[in-house]
Design a protein around this motif. Sequence first.
Motif, PDB file in Angstrom:
ATOM      1  N   LEU A  76     122.720   6.542  18.979  1.00  0.00           N
ATOM      2  CA  LEU A  76     122.634   5.643  17.846  1.00  0.00           C
ATOM      3  C   LEU A  76     121.271   4.971  17.837  1.00  0.00           C
ATOM      4  O   LEU A  76     120.616   4.817  18.868  1.00  0.00           O
ATOM      5  CB  LEU A  76     123.769   4.606  17.949  1.00  0.00           C
ATOM      6  CG  LEU A  76     124.012   3.652  16.803  1.00  0.00           C
ATOM      7  CD1 LEU A  76     125.509   3.407  16.660  1.00  0.00           C
ATOM      8  CD2 LEU A  76     123.321   2.313  17.083  1.00  0.00           C
ATOM      9  N   THR A  77     120.835   4.547  16.647  1.00  0.00           N
ATOM     10  CA  THR A  77     119.567   3.852  16.457  1.00  0.00           C
ATOM     11  C   THR A  77     119.846   2.429  15.996  1.00  0.00           C
ATOM     12  O   THR A  77     120.722   2.213  15.166  1.00  0.00           O
ATOM     13  CB  THR A  77     118.714   4.586  15.407  1.00  0.00           C
ATOM     14  OG1 THR A  77     118.487   5.930  15.833  1.00  0.00           O
ATOM     15  CG2 THR A  77     117.386   3.889  15.172  1.00  0.00           C
ATOM     16  N   ALA A  78     119.114   1.458  16.539  1.00  0.00           N
ATOM     17  CA  ALA A  78     119.334   0.063  16.176  1.00  0.00           C
ATOM     18  C   ALA A  78     118.097  -0.524  15.506  1.00  0.00           C
ATOM     19  O   ALA A  78     116.971  -0.327  15.974  1.00  0.00           O
ATOM     20  CB  ALA A  78     119.702  -0.770  17.404  1.00  0.00           C
ATOM     21  N   LEU A  79     118.338  -1.232  14.412  1.00  0.00           N
ATOM     22  CA  LEU A  79     117.304  -1.996  13.723  1.00  0.00           C
ATOM     23  C   LEU A  79     117.825  -3.422  13.630  1.00  0.00           C
ATOM     24  O   LEU A  79     118.908  -3.650  13.092  1.00  0.00           O
ATOM     25  CB  LEU A  79     117.043  -1.429  12.320  1.00  0.00           C
ATOM     26  CG  LEU A  79     116.092  -2.227  11.423  1.00  0.00           C
ATOM     27  CD1 LEU A  79     114.681  -2.251  12.002  1.00  0.00           C
ATOM     28  CD2 LEU A  79     116.087  -1.643  10.004  1.00  0.00           C
ATOM     29  N   LEU A  80     117.077  -4.385  14.168  1.00  0.00           N
ATOM     30  CA  LEU A  80     117.597  -5.745  14.188  1.00  0.00           C
ATOM     31  C   LEU A  80     116.542  -6.755  13.778  1.00  0.00           C
ATOM     32  O   LEU A  80     115.342  -6.509  13.871  1.00  0.00           O
ATOM     33  CB  LEU A  80     118.163  -6.089  15.567  1.00  0.00           C
ATOM     34  CG  LEU A  80     117.209  -6.120  16.764  1.00  0.00           C
ATOM     35  CD1 LEU A  80     116.677  -7.531  16.999  1.00  0.00           C
ATOM     36  CD2 LEU A  80     117.909  -5.633  18.020  1.00  0.00           C
ATOM     37  N   ILE A  81     117.022  -7.915  13.313  1.00  0.00           N
ATOM     38  CA  ILE A  81     116.180  -9.071  13.073  1.00  0.00           C
ATOM     39  C   ILE A  81     116.779 -10.241  13.844  1.00  0.00           C
ATOM     40  O   ILE A  81     117.996 -10.386  13.930  1.00  0.00           O
ATOM     41  CB  ILE A  81     116.057  -9.412  11.566  1.00  0.00           C
ATOM     42  CG1 ILE A  81     117.436  -9.642  10.926  1.00  0.00           C
ATOM     43  CG2 ILE A  81     115.309  -8.325  10.830  1.00  0.00           C
ATOM     44  CD1 ILE A  81     117.351 -10.050   9.454  1.00  0.00           C
ATOM     45  N   ASP A  82     115.911 -11.061  14.421  1.00  0.00           N
ATOM     46  CA  ASP A  82     116.375 -12.226  15.156  1.00  0.00           C
ATOM     47  C   ASP A  82     115.183 -13.117  15.462  1.00  0.00           C
ATOM     48  O   ASP A  82     114.023 -12.738  15.259  1.00  0.00           O
ATOM     49  CB  ASP A  82     117.083 -11.815  16.453  1.00  0.00           C
ATOM     50  CG  ASP A  82     118.132 -12.837  16.872  1.00  0.00           C
ATOM     51  OD1 ASP A  82     119.318 -12.630  16.552  1.00  0.00           O
ATOM     52  OD2 ASP A  82     117.761 -13.844  17.494  1.00  0.00           O
ATOM     53  N   HIS A  83     115.497 -14.337  15.974  1.00  0.00           N
ATOM     54  CA  HIS A  83     114.450 -15.294  16.337  1.00  0.00           C
ATOM     55  C   HIS A  83     114.336 -15.481  17.838  1.00  0.00           C
ATOM     56  O   HIS A  83     113.424 -16.183  18.294  1.00  0.00           O
ATOM     57  CB  HIS A  83     114.736 -16.652  15.688  1.00  0.00           C
ATOM     58  CG  HIS A  83     114.589 -16.653  14.204  1.00  0.00           C
ATOM     59  ND1 HIS A  83     113.364 -16.671  13.578  1.00  0.00           N
ATOM     60  CD2 HIS A  83     115.509 -16.628  13.209  1.00  0.00           C
ATOM     61  CE1 HIS A  83     113.537 -16.667  12.263  1.00  0.00           C
ATOM     62  NE2 HIS A  83     114.830 -16.627  12.019  1.00  0.00           N
ATOM     63  N   ASP A  84     115.252 -14.902  18.606  1.00  0.00           N
ATOM     64  CA  ASP A  84     115.249 -15.116  20.039  1.00  0.00           C
ATOM     65  C   ASP A  84     114.240 -14.185  20.699  1.00  0.00           C
ATOM     66  O   ASP A  84     114.512 -13.006  20.934  1.00  0.00           O
ATOM     67  CB  ASP A  84     116.643 -14.894  20.623  1.00  0.00           C
ATOM     68  CG  ASP A  84     116.720 -15.316  22.073  1.00  0.00           C
ATOM     69  OD1 ASP A  84     116.491 -14.461  22.938  1.00  0.00           O
ATOM     70  OD2 ASP A  84     116.994 -16.502  22.332  1.00  0.00           O
ATOM     71  N   MET A  85     113.056 -14.718  20.999  1.00  0.00           N
ATOM     72  CA  MET A  85     111.969 -13.882  21.487  1.00  0.00           C
ATOM     73  C   MET A  85     112.239 -13.289  22.856  1.00  0.00           C
ATOM     74  O   MET A  85     111.842 -12.155  23.140  1.00  0.00           O
ATOM     75  CB  MET A  85     110.662 -14.685  21.520  1.00  0.00           C
ATOM     76  CG  MET A  85     110.079 -14.954  20.150  1.00  0.00           C
ATOM     77  SD  MET A  85     109.694 -13.417  19.252  1.00  0.00           S
ATOM     78  CE  MET A  85     111.131 -13.272  18.197  1.00  0.00           C
ATOM     79  N   ASP A  86     112.914 -14.028  23.736  1.00  0.00           N
ATOM     80  CA  ASP A  86     113.204 -13.480  25.058  1.00  0.00           C
ATOM     81  C   ASP A  86     114.041 -12.207  24.940  1.00  0.00           C
ATOM     82  O   ASP A  86     113.752 -11.198  25.591  1.00  0.00           O
ATOM     83  CB  ASP A  86     113.940 -14.516  25.909  1.00  0.00           C
ATOM     84  CG  ASP A  86     113.036 -15.658  26.343  1.00  0.00           C
ATOM     85  OD1 ASP A  86     111.808 -15.465  26.337  1.00  0.00           O
ATOM     86  OD2 ASP A  86     113.550 -16.738  26.673  1.00  0.00           O
ATOM     87  N   SER A  87     115.086 -12.258  24.115  1.00  0.00           N
ATOM     88  CA  SER A  87     115.947 -11.090  23.935  1.00  0.00           C
ATOM     89  C   SER A  87     115.204  -9.955  23.256  1.00  0.00           C
ATOM     90  O   SER A  87     115.292  -8.785  23.671  1.00  0.00           O
ATOM     91  CB  SER A  87     117.189 -11.467  23.118  1.00  0.00           C
ATOM     92  OG  SER A  87     117.943 -12.470  23.764  1.00  0.00           O
TER      93      SER A  87
END
Length: 256
Positions: A206-217
């Motif tokens: 599977l391929t993942a495309l994500l948006i988030d603000h948690d820079m460490d993760s």
Amino acid sequence: MGGTLLDISGVSVAFGGIKALSDVSLGVAPNKVTAVIGPNGAGKTTLFNVVSGFYPANEGAVTFDGVDLLAMPANRRSATGIARTFQNIALFPGMTVAENIKLGAHHLLRTGLLAAAIYLGPARGEERDITRRIDETILPLLDLGEYRDRSVSGLPYGVQKRIELARALVSRPRLLMLDEPFAGMNTNEKARMSQYIARIVAESDLTALLIDHDMDSIMTMSDHIVVLNFGRVIAAGTPEQVQTDPAVIEAYLGEE
């Protein structure tokens, strides 16, 4: 953009006189984790909504495995192999974990409305196959087996986020779009979610495309990162390249 599963080319979106996206291009490589980051208002959610079909693009092209998504209505895009989670949890509290997950497979059913309504043989067989997939694959993958028959109401927030992820996975997507998967989580929950996403990509083709603000993760788990600012791509590359890019430091990461 050779070797990509999702191609976004020259996409622009305007709301009235405000340009939310301006000539945005990026490629999402198969079997990798690609993250889109940027300050609030940078255009991340707008980009997701264009791919999902919630917003039209004024210009540009979006293709998924060679299929023109912009020519396809939103309600048909999931059938191409795209699933999406949302920032806000939208589970049904009166249903069990297994029942909530099963809802993610409704568009896969081939039986007609009448057969499903009276639970005829084909409908029963399809439901049995979906249940087997949930029990044998989805629940173990996300360590949700102990919650299978419990109501989702009252379960820990991190567990509920994993249930939403499971509901997206049951549709057998090739591209999983994750809208702020770490939002509202504590440090331990974020670390576990990062591990689950990495496991899914590694074990589920599977391929993942994500948006988030948690820079460490983001920096820990991503293979490729695209940075938006004011609706434009200002940088793209590996986590190491993005972290040291002067434009990214100025616009988003900030000086230490």
